[in-house]
Write a protein that holds these residues in place. Structure first.
Motif, short mmCIF file in Angstrom:
data_model
loop_
_atom_site.label_atom_id
_atom_site.label_comp_id
_atom_site.label_asym_id
_atom_site.label_seq_id
_atom_site.Cartn_x
_atom_site.Cartn_y
_atom_site.Cartn_z
N THR A 13 -11.36 -7.82 6.76
CA THR A 13 -11.60 -8.62 5.58
C THR A 13 -11.41 -10.09 5.95
N ARG B 295 -1.43 -14.59 -1.69
CA ARG B 295 -1.79 -13.25 -2.17
C ARG B 295 -0.65 -12.70 -3.00
N TYR C 56 -2.06 -8.07 -3.21
CA TYR C 56 -2.35 -7.45 -1.92
C TYR C 56 -1.12 -6.77 -1.34
N HIS C 57 -1.31 -5.60 -0.77
CA HIS C 57 -0.25 -4.92 -0.05
C HIS C 57 -0.89 -4.26 1.16
N PRO D 298 -7.47 -2.88 -1.21
CA PRO D 298 -7.44 -4.15 -1.94
C PRO D 298 -7.64 -3.93 -3.43
N CYS E 261 -5.98 -15.05 -3.89
CA CYS E 261 -6.53 -15.13 -2.54
C CYS E 261 -7.99 -15.55 -2.57
N CYS F 167 -9.12 -10.76 0.03
CA CYS F 167 -8.48 -9.50 0.41
C CYS F 167 -9.49 -8.37 0.49
N ARG G 42 0.40 -2.96 -7.71
CA ARG G 42 0.93 -2.35 -6.48
C ARG G 42 1.66 -1.04 -6.79
#
Lengths: 1080, 915
Positions: B22, B36, B39-40, B45, B52, B66, B155
Motif C-alpha cells: 500500500t 494513522r 490502521y492496525h 485496512p 492517512c 492505508c 480496530r
C-alpha cells in the motif's frame, strides 16, 4: 443490523426457491406483505406458457402472440402499482363489475405498472382510442364502460385540464406525454408486468435472442460502448467500459448485480421500471452476464418495495419456467441464474461495496477502492454492478443498434433519462426525456409549472447527493457534465421542484439530516462532519446563525467531500454547497434578519401571510377577528402596521395570498378583499376615527414626499407621539397612488379619506413645496427639524434609447398617467401602442382605452410568463380589450408628418435564462416590421431624481437609488433617513409603507438618543383569536363583484366593488389558521 | 531491483516500492510516517479515520494511503495543504465528540488521538454539538468500556471478527449514533465474547482499558518485562507492565513471532493468581500429622535424609520423581539429573504421560521424532487443515486464531469431533464421530484415498516403507465399513478424504502442488485413549499416504498441552531417556552423561541402565508397596490422574512424599514436606513450546516470601544429599544441558535473547528447524504401520448407558491449580458442568441448570447440567478442571499398551437427577 440482513437473506433465498416451484406462469401469486392485498386477475393465458428450448422456439412463440393479439380490441389499462395508494383497486373492481354487468365479454382489463402521470392518480387508459383518464373514482366506472368501452366515446370530465374549461382526453395530446421519449419506460403502463407473454409480444427477449444467436461477448461490449450508454445510477460511468473491465478480469466465476436499492427521497424511477416492466431488467442482466462471462446474478432490491419484489419474483419464476433464465438458456451453452436479495433499507447499501457486503450477510459498510468490483467484488470475484435503468436500456440498444441510441442526447450523454418529478410541480410523476432537454421543458412544459401559481425557486436534482438548479439555469441542456458544472448532478434522476414557499436552508437541512442519519458511521468526516454541519444548519433555522457559519459550512463541506470514504460522504455536503452558492441571501436573511423568507422555519416565522407581507401586517389576526364579526378590532390590527388599509385593500398585490396555505386545498383566502371590506365597513359606519396625539409640541421630523412611504412614516410617528411635517412637490398628496394609479382602480375619495385620517392625527402636509428648491435643508434645520425622512419616489421615465423617441406623439408612461390622473388629459384616438410589460404599462393601456383610443396594443419584448405586471391586471386589461403583442421589441419610432406614426419592431424569441431565471429575448433576424401607431406610450421603467441628494452627501448606487440601511432606513448622513422607491427602485405601495414604518421606529430612537437597531425583530402576531369557525371543506373563494365590462371603458368608476358582509364572513372562515398552534 | 519492485515519487523524491504494497507501507519504507488511527498492522485496512489521506496526482479526491495500492510512477504528496486540512478536520471532529479529560485518562501518553491532536496542533475542537455521554460499561471482570472515548476506528470490531472470530461486538446504528455494541447491548458475559482482550490491546484511545490498570498510572510510569506465558503449550509472548514493582496489566507481545501480540483470556487476564495471599511462602514439614512452617535448612535436610534412607533401605527404585511440564527446561533437566545421578533411579516421569505419551511413541515409530512437524505460523499457509481430537479454540485459542484466519483466506477446514466445537463453524466438513472411533475413521479416509488414486505415489515410493502391508490392511476399511463404527455417514468420510488429499482444490489457481497440501492438527482427543498410539500411527499413515510431510502447509501437528511439556520431554524427564531422547539403556549415551556428571568412575554407583516406571505405574506401585518415597514438582496427580480415588489412596499410603509447588494443591495436602517454588513469572530459564520453539523466560517479580526458584531448590536438595552440581545460574544449567543434547547444542541463553529457535539446532550457526523431515525422516524413511480398529476399553451398557468424554474449557487450565485461583478466570467460569444433549436430558428428565449425579464404575460426582446440542445423543462431556466435580473420579485408567497413557476420553457413565 446484521441480524436483519441475515433474515432477509434467508427469506429471499427461500421465497425464490419456493416460487420457482410453485408459481404458475401468468398468475400473480399472493403478495406476502399484509399491507398489499392480493390481486385477482382475469387471465387470458390460463395455460402455462411452454418451455422454450431453442432460439427459434422463442421466435415462434412471439409470432403466435402477435397473431393472437387484436389491436382493435377494447382494452382498459389501469395502473395497479403507484395508483393503488389512491384507490386504483376499487376502481378496477368497479370496472370489472361494470364490464360484466354491461355484458362486454370482449373487453380486456389489464393491470399495468405506472403510466408516469402520478399527479392524476388513479389513472387509466382506454384503448384503442387512446383516451387517458385521471382521478378516476369507482363511481365513474359505469360511464367509462358505457361511453368509452361500449361506444368508443370519451368521458371529457376525466381528461386533463386544458385551456379554460377545455379537457384533453387523448394521451398523445397531453403536454405531459408529448415531450417525452420512451425507451426505458417503453412498456410501463402498456403491459401487465406479471405476464411474460405481454413482454415477449412487444419484442421482449428478442435482444437476448440476437445476442445469443449472432454476437460474441466482445461484440455485445462493443455495441454498448458504441451506444455511449452511461450508468444511470448517478455517477455516469460508461457502461460498456465497465463491462469490458469486468470481462477482462481474470477468474472463472463472475457476478452480475442489479442495484435496485433506490433510496433518494423523492425518487421512484427504478421502482417504476421494476413494478411496471421487470423483464426488461432481467433481459438486460442476462445480456450483461453473457457479455462479461457471469453465470450468476443478484437483484438487490429495497424490501420497502413490496410490489417490485413481488413482480420480480414472478418475472424470475416465469423466465426460469420458460427457459429464459437458468441452465442452457434457449438451448444454448449460456446459463444464468438470478437471485433476489431484499435490502433492509440502509441508504448506504446503494453504494456498491456496501451493497455487496450486505449480500454477503455483513453490515453494509463501504470499503475503499481499489480494488474495484470489476476486479474483486462479491465474495472476492469480479463483479459488475449496474442500476435498474441502465439494464432496462440494454435490450433496446441491442435491437435498434448503437447508432440509434447515440443519435439521442448530447455529445457526451446519450439516450434518454428517467426523472421522477416531485415536489411543488403540477404534474408530478415519472418522465423519460432525451438527454439535452432543459429543466424548463421538464418542469414547465411537461410538468405543467408550479402549483398554486407560486414562483419557481429551484429544482433539487440528484437527491441528497446532488445540488439545486436555480432559475438562472433553467435553460441548461441536461447532461452529466453540465449539471456537475453548476454544482448539481444527474444522480439517479430525482427531480424535486421547490417554490418560494420552500425554505432553501430547510431544504439543505433536510437532505443533510437524511444523509447524516443514513451514514454508515465508518469514516469520521461523514459520521461526525455531516452531523456538525447539520447542527450549524439547524442553528441557522432556529435563528441562532452567525455570519461566520457560512464560511465554516463551506470549508467543512469541501474537506468532507475531499476526504470521505465513499460516495455518500463525498457528496453529502452538495446540497449545502449548492444552496449557499445560489441562495446566499436567503441564508443571510435567516442569519442577519432573523427571518425565514419562505416562512418555513418555525422560530423565524409566524404565519405564511404575515411573513410574506412586507409590512408584516397580521393578516392571520384580522381575518380571525372578521370571522368573529369583530370588525373594529380587525381594523385596529390592520392599522397597527398599515396607515392606508382601504387603499391597500384595493391596490396591494397581496403576496400574502400567493403563500396562503388554503391555496393548497383549493384557492387562497381573499386576504386583500377582506382588508378592503373591513376598512370600508368601518369607515362607512364612521367608526374609523384616529387617536389624537398625546401632547401638543412642535414637529421635529420633516418628511419629504407624501407618497405611501412618507405617509406611513408620519402615521407611525404620530402613533408614537411625534409630530411631523410632510413636504410634497405635487399639488396633491399620495405620490404614485395619486399620480400613477388610475381612479378606476383606486377611487380618489377613498385615498382622500385615508390621507385625511392621517392629517387628523396631527400630521401637517404641505403640498406644492419642493424641498431643495422652495426650501432648503438648512432652512428646515433652522426651523427646528431634527430628523428627515426622504421618500420622493421614482417619478421619472426611463428612456428607451431608440431613434425617434422624442417625436411628438410619444409619451412616457408615468407622464401620461400623471397627466391622466392629475391634469386634464387630451383624448386619444386611433391606435395606441404601449411599450413595456410592467404595471405602469398596463395601467397606461387601460387608461388609454378610457381616453378614447380605438385600439390599444401593449408591445413587450418577452412573453407573458416573464411579464412583471400583476397577472390579474393583465387579465383585466385583456378582458377590457387591450391587445398584447409579446416577443416584440421596438427598434425605432417611425415619423409621419413630423410626429410618431408607427413603430419599427423586431420579433424576438426566448433564449437562456438570466440571473433571475427569466429567459432573455433574442432578436429574430429579418423579422423587422412596422406597427402603425397614432400615439406611443413608452413605459419601460422609472427613475428617481437624485441629483439634489448627492449634494446632501447621500450615497447613490449605480442604478440611481439611494443607499439606506435595510433595518432602519438610515442613510450615511446622520439624521437623514430614506425609503420608498427612492431606495428600492420601483416597487409597490406596501413595500414603501414598510419602509415608512421602519423609518418611524428608527427616527424615534434617534430622537431619543438611543442606538439604532442592528437587526429586525421577528414579527409576531399579538392577536389572540378564539377557537375559529374554520371551514375546511372545499369551498370556493369569494368572487370579487366587478363592474360590468360594458360600462367600464366609458367611465372611471371603480371596477371592483368589494365584498358584502355575508361574503366577507364566509371568506374569513376559509382561513385555515395555520399559525394557530404557534400563536396561542 | 527485484522483479516486483518499482519506482514512485513521494513528497518530491524518488522511492522504491514493491507490488502489493500500500502507499502507507511504501511510505513507511521510504521513512515517511503518514498519520494513522484506525490502521492496525494485523488487520485489513479499515480506511475510516481518514487521517492517512494523501494527495495522489491525477486523483480527484484524497485517498486513504492505508488501503491504496502503490503503483509504478505514482506521485504522492503526504503533507499537502489539502491532506493536512482533511487530517486536521478529522481530529477536530473526533475531539468534538470526545471528552477532553486527558488529565485523568489512563491512556494519556499512549493515546493515539492525543498524539495526533498534538502533532496537528488541534488544541480544542471548534465544533460545539451533541456529544455521546454513554455510561462506562463495567459489567465484566476483565475490562472497562468507556463509550464516550470511542472514536469508532473499528480496530476492536475487526480484531473480534477477523482475528478471534468471536463476533461479540459490531457496529450498531447509523449516522452519528453509530456505536460499537454487543448484540442488544448485553453484558459481555452474555455474548460470544471470549475475553481474549485483543480489543483492549488494539484500542488507540482510553475507550477500552484493563480493569487492573484503571487509575493505576499512565503508560510512561510503567516498567515493561517481556516473557512467555505460563499456561498452555502455544508459548505466547507477553509483556508485563509494572508500576512500583506491581503488575498493572499484561499485553500480548507484538514482537513475538508465536502469537504476534495475540493472547487468550488466560494469558492476558489470568495472571492475578501470582499475587494471591495463599501462595506458599515458606517450607512446610509435617509434624504430628500437621504441616508446619519450617526453615529451608530443616526442610531440605528432611527431604534429603528421608529419600536417601528409603533408597538405602529398599533400593533406589523404591523412589519416584515427577518432574513438571510447567517448569523450565533447566528445572526439568535438573530433576532428572537429581533422580538419576543423586538417587540412582530412572523412575522419573511427568504429566506428558497423561497427554502426549502416545504421540511421542507413535510419531517416533513412524517418523523417528515425536513432535509437531511444522510450525504454528505454517498453519496459515495450509490450504487444508484437518483438525481431529482437538477443541483448538478452547485448548489452544491462539492457534485457533491461525486456523480461523486460514479458513477466512479460503482454506478448507475438516473437523472430526463428537462435539460441535467452535471450529465446526469454520469447517467445510464436520465428521461427528463417536468417541474412540478414530482408527476406523482415519483408516476409512486412507481407504478412499487409495481407492480413488489420490495418494502421492512419488512420495510413497521415494520416502516411505511398509506401504504394501498398509495398503492390504486398509483395503477392507471402506467408508461403509466405518460408518456404523464411527457414526459418520460414508459419503461424508469420502468427501473429507478427498478434501484432505487435495482433490477438491484441483481447479483453484496457483501452484498445484502447494494447493493440494493439508495439515493435520490433533490433541488429546487422539492421544488419551487406550489405543492412543494406534490413533497417532493412523494419522501418520494418512499424512504419508498423501505426501503431506516435510513441506510448508502440511505436516502432523500434535498440540501439546502444558506450557513446557515439550521441553520437559526434551529434557529427559521420562523414565527411558536422557535429554534429547538419548536412551538410558544405550551404553554410549549413559557413559556420556556419567562422564559429564562426574559419576561412574569416581563413584561406586554408575547411572542406572534399566528404564524406570511411568506416572500411572508409580501410583499402582505405591499400592503394591513398590514405591516408598516420592518427589513431586509442580504436578497435581491427585486431580489430574485418571481414577483419582485410587490415586489419592496411593498418595495417602506412600511413606514419604515431597511436593514442590506454588499453592497448597490437592496433592500437596498429602505431602510430608512442602517446598515453596516460584511461578513462571518469578524466574528465568527457557520453555519449549508445542512447535519446538525454545523461548527465553524473564523474571517479572521476585518469588513471594521465602519461596525459591525451582532450579535453586533442586540444586539445594542435591547439595543436601551430598552432590554439588557446581551450577549457579539458569544459563549455566542450560549450557550443560546443551552440551549433552544434540538437538539443543546450538542454543544458549545469549542466543535466545536475540530470537527464539526451533530445535533441532545442532550448532551455534544453525538457524533452527521450523519444519521437520524436509529431506529425510529422522528415522530415515517414513514408516507405514498396520493399525486395526479396537473399541475403547469400556463401552456403554445397560447400567452405564452413556459415553463420557472429557476436555477443557477456555477459562481454565489443567487442574485449575492456578486458573481457579485467578479471580478473573474463576468469575467467568466458576463451576463445572456436564453437557447433555436435549434428547438425552429429556430421557433423564433434567433441565438446563439442574444438578445431576454422574456415576461410573469408579465413582460418582454431582454437577450442574448444561443442555446443549454441542454433544450428540448418548454422549456427555465434562471439563476436567474442577476439583468440586472432578471428572477424573469417573474416568478409566485403562492404559495404552505402548505409551501407557490412560483413556480419559471414553468411559461409560450413568446420569441421574440429583434429588
Amino acid at each position: 443490523m446484521s441480524a436483519t440482513d441475515k433474515s432477509r437473506s434467508e427469506r429471499s433465498v427461500n421465497c425464490h426457491s419456493e416460487r420457482s416451484e410453485e408459481s404458475p406462469i401468468g398468475v400473480a401469486p399472493a403478495v406476502g406483505d399484509s399491507s398489499v392485498a392480493p390481486l385477482p386477475r382475469n387471465d387470458i393465458h390460463p395455460k402455462p406458457s411452454p418451455r422454450l428450448r431453442s432460439l427459434s422456439d422463442l421466435a415462434r412463440f412471439r409470432a403466435r402472440l402477435e397473431r393472437d393479439y387484436d389491436p382493435d380490441r377494447a382494452r382498459v389499462r389501469i395502473c395497479m402499482t403507484g395508483c393503488r395508494a389512491f384507490g386504483a383497486m376499487k376502481v378496477r373492481d368497479a370496472l370489472a363489475r361494470e364490464i360484466a354487468d354491461q355484458g362486454l365479454a370482449d373487453v380486456e382489463l389489464i393491470e399495468t405498472g405506472c403510466h408516469g402521470f402520478c399527479a392524476g392518480a388513479p389513472v387509466l387508459a382506454v384503448d384503442p382510442h387512446g383516451y387517458f383518464y385521471q382521478r378516476v373514482r369507482p363511481e365513474d366506472a359505469a360511464e367509462i364502460v358505457g361511453a368509452s368501452l361500449k361506444n368508443g366515446a370519451p368521458v371529457p370530465r376525466l381528461g386533463y385540464p386544458g385551456e379554460g374549461d377545455a379537457r384533453i382526453i387523448r394521451r398523445e395530446e397531453m403536454p405531459f406525454f408529448r415531450g417525452q421519449r420512451f425507451i426505458v419506460l417503453r412498456n410501463c403502463g402498456h403491459i401487465d408486468p406479471c405476464r411474460i407473454e405481454d413482454y415477449i409480444r412487444r419484442d421482449g427477449y428478442a435482444a437476448l435472442d440476437r445476442v445469443l444467436s449472432s454476437l460474441s461477448p466482445q461484440g455485445v461490449v462493443e455495441e454498448i460502448k458504441a451506444a455511449g450508454l452511461r450508468g444511470r445510477g448517478g455517477a455516469g460511468f460508461p457502461t460498456g467500459r465497465k463491462w469490458e473491465l469486468c470481462a477482462a478480469s481474470p477468474g472463472d466465476k463472475k457476478y452480475i448485480i442489479c442495484n435496485a436499492d433506490e433510496g433518494d427521497p423523492g425518487a421512484f424511477m427504478d421502482r417504476g421500471v421494476l413494478e411496471g416492466d421487470p423483464h426488461s431488467v432481467l433481459e438486460g442482466m442476462a445480456i450483461a452476464a453473457y457479455a462479461i462471462g457471469a453465470d450468476e446474478g443478484y437483484i438487490y432490491v429495497r424490501a420497502e418495495y413490496p410490489i417490485a419484489v413481488e413482480h420480480l419474483r414472478v418475472a424470475i419464476a416465469q423466465a426460469e419456467h420458460m427457459g429464459l433464465l437458468g441452465d442452457n438458456i434457449l438451448g444454448t451453452d449460456f446459463s444464468f441464474h438470478l437471485k433476489l436479495k431484499e435490502g433492509a433499507g440502509a441508504f448506504v447499501c446503494g453504494e456498491e461495496t456496501a451493497l455487496m457486503a450486505s449480500i454477503e450477510g455483513r453490515r453494509g459498510m463501504p470499503k475503499p477502492r481499489p480494488p474495484f468490483p470489476a476486479q474483486s467484488g462479491l465474495w472476492g470475484k469480479p463483479t459488475n454492478i449496474n442500476n435498474v435503468e441502465t439494464f432496462a436500456n440494454i435490450a433496446p440498444i441491442i435491437l435498434n443498434g448503437a447508432f440509434w441510441f447515440a443519435s439521442m442526447g448530447t455529445e457526451k450523454s446519450k439516450g434518454t433519462k428517467v426523472f421522477s418529478l416531485a415536489g411543488k410541480v403540477v404534474n408530478t410523476g415519472l418522465v423519460e426525456v432525451p438527454m439535452g432537454i432543459t429543466p424548463r421543458e421538464v418542469i414547465f412544459d411537461i410538468g405543467g409549472g408550479i402549483a398554486s401559481g407560486r414562483r419557481f425557486k429551484a429544482a433539487q436534482m440528484g437527491g441528497p447527493s446532488g445540488g439545486c438548479v436555480p432559475a438562472e439555469h433553467l435553460d441548461l441542456a441536461i447532461d452529466y457534465e453540465s449539471l456537475t458544472a453548476i454544482g448539481s448532478m444527474m444522480g439517479s434522476g430525482g427531480m424535486i421542484i421547490t417554490d418560494e414557499a420552500t425554505c432553501i436552508v430547510d431544504l439543505a437541512r433536510f437532505f443533510l439530516a437524511f444523509v447524516q442519519s443514513e451514514s454508515c458511521g465508518k469514516c469520521v468526516p461523514c459520521r461526525v462532519g455531516t452531523r456538525r454541519m447539520l447542527e450549524i444548519l439547524t442553528r441557522i433555522t432556529q435563528g441562532d446563525g452567525r455570519e461566520e457559519d457560512l464560511e465554516t459550512l463551506e470549508r467543512m463541506a469541501l474537506t468532507i467531500k475531499d476526504s470521505s470514504l465513499c460516495g455518500l460522504g463525498q457528496t453529502a455536503p452538495n446540497p449545502v454547497l449548492s444552496t449557499i452558492r445560489y441562495f446566499r441571501d436567503e441564508y443571510l436573511a435567516h442569519i442577519r434578519d432573523k427571518r425565514c423568507p419562505a416562512g418555513v422555519c418555525a422560530a423565524l416565522s409566524t404565519t405564511p401571510c404575515q411573513d410574506t407581507c412586507p409590512a408584516g401586517v397580521d393578516a392571520f389576526g384580522y381575518i380571525g377577528l372578521i370571522a368573529e364579526g369583530k370588525f373594529s378590532d380587525a381594523l385596529r390590527v390592520v392599522r397597527d402596521r398599515l396607515p392606508l388599509p382601504a387603499v391597500c385593500g384595493r391596490i396591494c398585490y397581496h403576496p400574502c395570498e400567493r403563500r396562503c396555505r388554503r391555496g393548497d386545498v383549493d384557492e387562497a383566502v381573499a386576504i386583500g378583499a377582506l382588508k378592503r371590506f373591513v376598512a370600508d365597513h368601518e369607515a362607512t359606519a364612521g367608526l374609523d376615527t384616529p387617536p389624537p396625539l398625546p401632547e401638543d409640541r412642535p414637529a421635529e421630523v420633516a418628511i419629504v414626499g407624501a407618497g405611501p412611504a412618507g405617509l406611513a412614516a408620519a402615521y407611525h410617528l404620530a402613533r408614537m407621539g411625534y409630530r411631523s411635517t410632510i413636504f410634497e412637490a405635487l399639488p396633491k398628496p399620495g405620490g404614485m397612488l395619486v399620480a400613477a394609479i388610475p381612479a378606476y382602480r383606486l377611487p380618489r375619495g377613498i385615498l382622500g379619506r385615508e390621507i385625511d385620517y392621517i392629517r387628523r392625527m396631527g400630521v401637517d402636509i404641505k403640498t406644492g413645496v419642493r424641498v431643495g428648491v422652495d426650501v432648503t435643508f438648512d432652512e428646515l434645520r433652522r426651523q427646528g427639524y431634527r430628523a428627515f425622512f426622504i421618500a420622493t419616489g421614482a417619478h421619472n421615465n426611463r428612456r428607451m434609447g431608440i431613434a425617434g423617441e422624442d417625436l411628438p406623439g410619444v409619451m412616457g408612461g408615468l407622464e401620461f398617467l400623471r397627466e391622466f390622473n392629475l391634469g386634464a388629459p387630451e383624448p386619444l384616438h386611433g391606435r395606441v401602442l404601449v411599450i413595456g410589460g410592467g404595471n405602469v404599462a398596463i395601467d397606461a393601456a387601460r387608461s388609454a382605452l378610457r381616453l378614447g383610443a380605438r385600439e390599444v396594443c401593449v408591445v413587450y419584448r418577452r412573453s407573458r410568463a416573464e411579464m412583471p405586471a400583476h397577472a390579474w391586471e393583465i387579465e383585466e386589461a385583456e378582458r377590457e380589450g387591450v391587445n398584447l403583442c409579446y416577443l416584440t421589441a421596438p427598434l425605432e419610432v417611425v415619423a409621419q408628418d413630423g410626429r410618431a406614426g408607427g413603430l419599427l419592431c423586431q420579433r424576438m424569441e426566448l433564449g437562456e435564462a438570466d440571473a433571475r431565471g427569466r429567459r432573455r429575448p433574442v432578436p429574430v433576424e429579418g423579422s423587422e416590421h412596422v406597427q402603425p401607431a397614432d400615439s406611443i406610450i413608452a413605459a419601460v421603467g422609472q427613475a428617481a431624481d437624485v441629483e439634489w441628494l448627492t449634494a446632501l452627501g447621500l450615497s447613490i448606487r449605480d442604478d440611481g437609488t439611494v443607499v439606506a440601511d435595510r433595518h432602519t432606513q438610515a442613510t450615511k448622513v446622520e439624521g437623514i433617513f430614506a425609503g420608498g422607491d427612492l431606495v428600492t427602485g420601483p416597487a409597490s405601495a406596501v413595500d414603501a409603507m414598510a419602509d415608512g414604518y421602519r423609518a418611524a421606529r428608527a427616527i424615534r430612537r434617534y430622537l431619543e438618543g438611543l442606538p439604532l437597531p442592528s437587526a429586525a425583530a421577528p414579527v409576531k402576531s399579538a392577536v389572540a383569536v378564539g377557537p375559529p369557525p374554520v371551514e375546511t371543506e372545499a369551498c370556493p373563494r369569494a368572487a370579487m363583484p366587478c363592474l360590468g365590462l360594458d360600462c367600464r371603458c366609458d367611465s372611471f368608476d371603480e371596477v371592483e366593488l368589494g365584498l358584502d358582509e355575508a361574503a366577507a364572513l364566509a371568506e374569513a372562515r376559509r382561513c385555515l389558521r395555520c399559525g394557530r398552534e404557534e400563536q396561542v | 531491483m527485484s522483479e516486483d519492485a518499482f519506482r514512485f515519487t513521494i513528497d518530491g523524491r524518488e522511492a522504491t516500492a514493491r507490488r502489493g504494497m500500500t502507499v502507507m507501507q511504501a511510505a513507511d519504507e521510504a521513512g515517511i510516517r503518514i498519520p494513522r488511527l484506525c490502521y492496525h498492522p494485523q488487520l485489513e485496512p479499515f480506511a475510516g479515520c481518514r487521517l492517512c489521506v494523501v494527495e495522489i496526482e491525477g486523483m480527484r479526491s484524497l485517498a486513504a494511503s492505508c488501503a491504496l495500492p502503490a503503483t509504478p510512477g505514482m506521485v504522492v504528496r503526504t503533507n499537502s495543504e489539502r491532506a493536512l486540512a482533511a487530517r486536521r478536520l478529522a481530529v477536530e471532529l473526533l475531539l468534538s465528540d470526545h471528552p477532553a479529560d486527558c488529565l485523568t485518562c489512563d491512556q494519556c501518553g499512549k493515546c493515539e488521538l492525543q498524539q495526533y491532536a498534538y502533532e496537528l496542533g488541534v488544541r480544542e475542537s471548534p465544533f460545539v454539538g451533541e456529544r455521546h455521554r454513554d455510561i462506562v460499561d463495567d459489567t465484566n471482570p476483565c475490562f472497562l468500556r468507556d463509550y464516550a472515548k470511542c472514536i469508532l476506528c473499528g480496530r476492536c470490531v475487526s480484531m473480534c471478527h477477523d482475528v478471534v472470530g468471536a463476533g461479540a461486538i459490531d457496529f450498531a446504528h447509523r449516522g452519528f449514533d453509530c456505536r460499537v455494541a454487543s448484540p442488544f447491548g448485553r453484558p459481555m458475559q452474555e455474548t460470544t465474547c471470549v475475553f481474549c482482550g485483543q480489543c483492549v490491546q488494539a484500542c488507540p484511545t482510553g475507550a477500552l482499558v484493563e480493569r487492573t490498570r484503571a487509575g493505576r498510572g499512565r503508560e510512561w510510569e510503567f516498567a515493561t518485562v517481556r516473557t512467555i506465558c505460563g499456561y498452555c503449550g502455544v508459548g505466547c509472548g507477553l509483556r508485563f507492565h509494572l508500576k512500583d514493582g506491581a503488575i498493572v496489566k499484561v499485553e500480548g507481545d507484538d514482537d513475538n513471532p508465536v502469537n504476534r501480540g495475540r493472547t487468550c483470556v488466560k494469558g492476558r487476564f489470568g495472571w492475578d493468581f501470582l499475587t494471591r495471599d495463599d501462595r506458599l511462602t515458606t517450607p512446610l514439614v509435617r509434624k504430628n500429622g500437621e504441616l508446619a512452617p519450617a526453615s529451608w535448612d530443616e526442610a531440605l535436610s528432611v527431604v534429603a535424609a528421608s529419600l536417601k534412607r528409603i533408597a538405602a533401605e529398599h533400593g533406589a527404585d523404591r523412589l519416584a520423581f515427577l518432574a513438571s511440564a510447567k517448569c523450565t527446561n533447566e528445572e526439568n533437566y535438573l530433576m532428572q539429573r537429581l533422580a538419576r545421578q543423586v538417587f540412582g533411579t530412572n523412575n522419573v516421569d511427568h504429566c506428558a504421560r497423561l497427554c502426549h505419551a502416545s504421540t511421542v511413541a507413535g510419531l517416533a515409530l513412524a517418523f523417528g521424532s515425536g513432535a509437531m512437524t511444522n510450525t504454528i505460523a505454517d498453519l496459515r499457509r495450509a490450504p487444508c487443515i484437518f483438525v481431529i481430537g482437538s477443541n483448538t479454540s478452547e485448548g489452544h485459542p491462539v492457534i485457533a486464531y491461525e486456523i480461523k484466519e486460514a479458513a477466512r483466506a479460503g482454506a478448507t477446514i475438516i473437523v472430526a469431533d463428537p462435539r460441535h466445537i467452535e471450529l465446526v463453524d469454520y469447517a467445510a466438513h464436520w465428521l461427528r464421530q463417536r468417541p474412540g472411533s478414530d482408527v476406523a475413521l482415519v483408516n476409512a479416509m486412507c481407504n478412499v484415498i487409495l481407492a480413488e488414486g489420490l495418494g502421492d505415489e512419488g512420495f510413497i515410493g521415494a520416502r516411505t516403507e511398509g506401504f504394501e502391508d498398509f495398503r492390504a490392511a486398509v483395503e477392507k476399511c471402506t467408508p461403509e465399513w466405518a460408518a456404523p463404527i464411527t457414526g459418520v455417514p460414508a459419503d461424508k468420510i469420502r468427501a473429507a478424504a478427498r478434501a484432505y488429499a487435495g482433490a477438491d482444490r484441483a481447479s483453484v489457481g496457483g501452484n498445484a502442488e502447494e494447493r493440494r497440501r493439508a495439515a493435520i492438527v490433533y490433541a488429546m482427543g487422539i492421544t488419551q485413549s487406550s489405543h492412543g498410539t494406534d490413533n497417532v500411527l493412523a494419522l501418520a499413515n494418512l499424512a504419508l499416504l498423501a505426501g503431506n510431510l516435510g513441506q510448508p502447509g502440511a505436516g502432523v501437528n500434535p498440540l501439546r498441552g502444558q506450557n513446557n511439556v515439550q521441553g520437559a520431554c526434551d529434557m529427559g524427564a521420562l523414565p527411558n531417556v536422557f535429554s534429547g531422547y538419548q536412551r538410558v539403556n544405550d551404553d554410549a549415551a549413559r557413559q556420556k552423561f556419567e562422564r559429564a556428571w562426574g559419576v561412574g568412575a569416581r563413584h561406586a554407583s554408575p547411572l542406572p541402565a534399566q528404564p524406570g516406571i511411568t506416572v500411572v505405574e508409580m501410583m499402582n506401585a505405591i499400592e503394591a508397596g513398590g514405591i516408598g518415597g516420592m518427589y513431586i514438582m509442580g504436578e497435581n496427580p491427585a486431580l489430574s490422574d485418571p481414577d483419582i480415588c485410587h490415586v489419592r489412596a496411593a498418595l495417602d499410603k506412600v511413606e514419604f512424599l515431597v511436593v514442590q509447588d506454588i499453592f497448597m494443591s490437592e496433592t500437596a495436602q498429602y505431602a510430608d514436606v512442602v517446598l515453596p517454588g516460584a511461578a513462571f513469572a518469578e524466574k528465568g530459564g527457557t520453555f519449549t513450546n508445542t512447535e519446538r520453539r525454545v523461548q527465553l523466560l524473564r523474571r517479572v517479580l521476585p518469588p513471594p516470601g521465602q519461596a525459591r526458584e525451582d532450579w535453586r531448590i533442586l540444586l539445594d536438595v542435591a547439595r543436601a544429599a551430598g552432590a554439588d552440581f557446581g551450577l549457579t545460574s539458569e544459563s549455566a544449567v542450560f549450557d550443560e544441558m546443551a552440551s549433552l543434547t544434540p538437538s539443543y547444542a546450538g542454543m544458549s541463553h545469549a542466543r535466545l535473547e536475540q530470537a527464539p529457535l526451533h530445535w533441532p539446532c545442532p550448532s551455534g550457526d544453525h538457524p533452527g528447524t521450523p519444519i521437520l523431515h524436509t529431506e529425510r525422516f529422522t528415522r530415515g524413511k517414513g514408516l507405514f504401520h498396520v493399525v486395526s480398529y479396537r473399541p475403547p476399553a469400556e463401552e456403554p451398557d445397560e447400567q452405564y448407558p452413556l459415553i463420557l468424554t472429557t476436555g477443557r474449557i477456555l477459562y481454565h487450565f489443567h487442574t485449575g491449580t492456578v486458573s481457579r485461583r485467578s479471580r478473573n478466570l474463576d468469575t467467568l467460569a466458576p463451576e463445572g458442568h456436564i453437557e447433555i444433549n436435549p434428547a438425552t436430558a429429556a430421557e433423564i428428565g433434567v433441565e438446563d441448570g439442574e444438578a445431576v449425579l454422574v456415576s461410573s464404575r469408579r465413582g460418582q460426582i454431582k454437577i450442574a447440567c448444561r443442555v446443549t446440542e454441542r454433544v450428540d445423543r448418548g454422549v456427555v462431556f465434562i471439563p476436567f478442571h474442577f476439583a468440586e466435580s472432578a471428572a477424573n473420579v469417573l474416568t478409566n485408567a485403562a492404559l495404552d499398551p505402548q505409551a501407557k497413557i490412560p483413556e480419559y476420553k471414553v468411559c461409560a457413565v450413568r446420569v441421574e437427577r440429583a434429588v
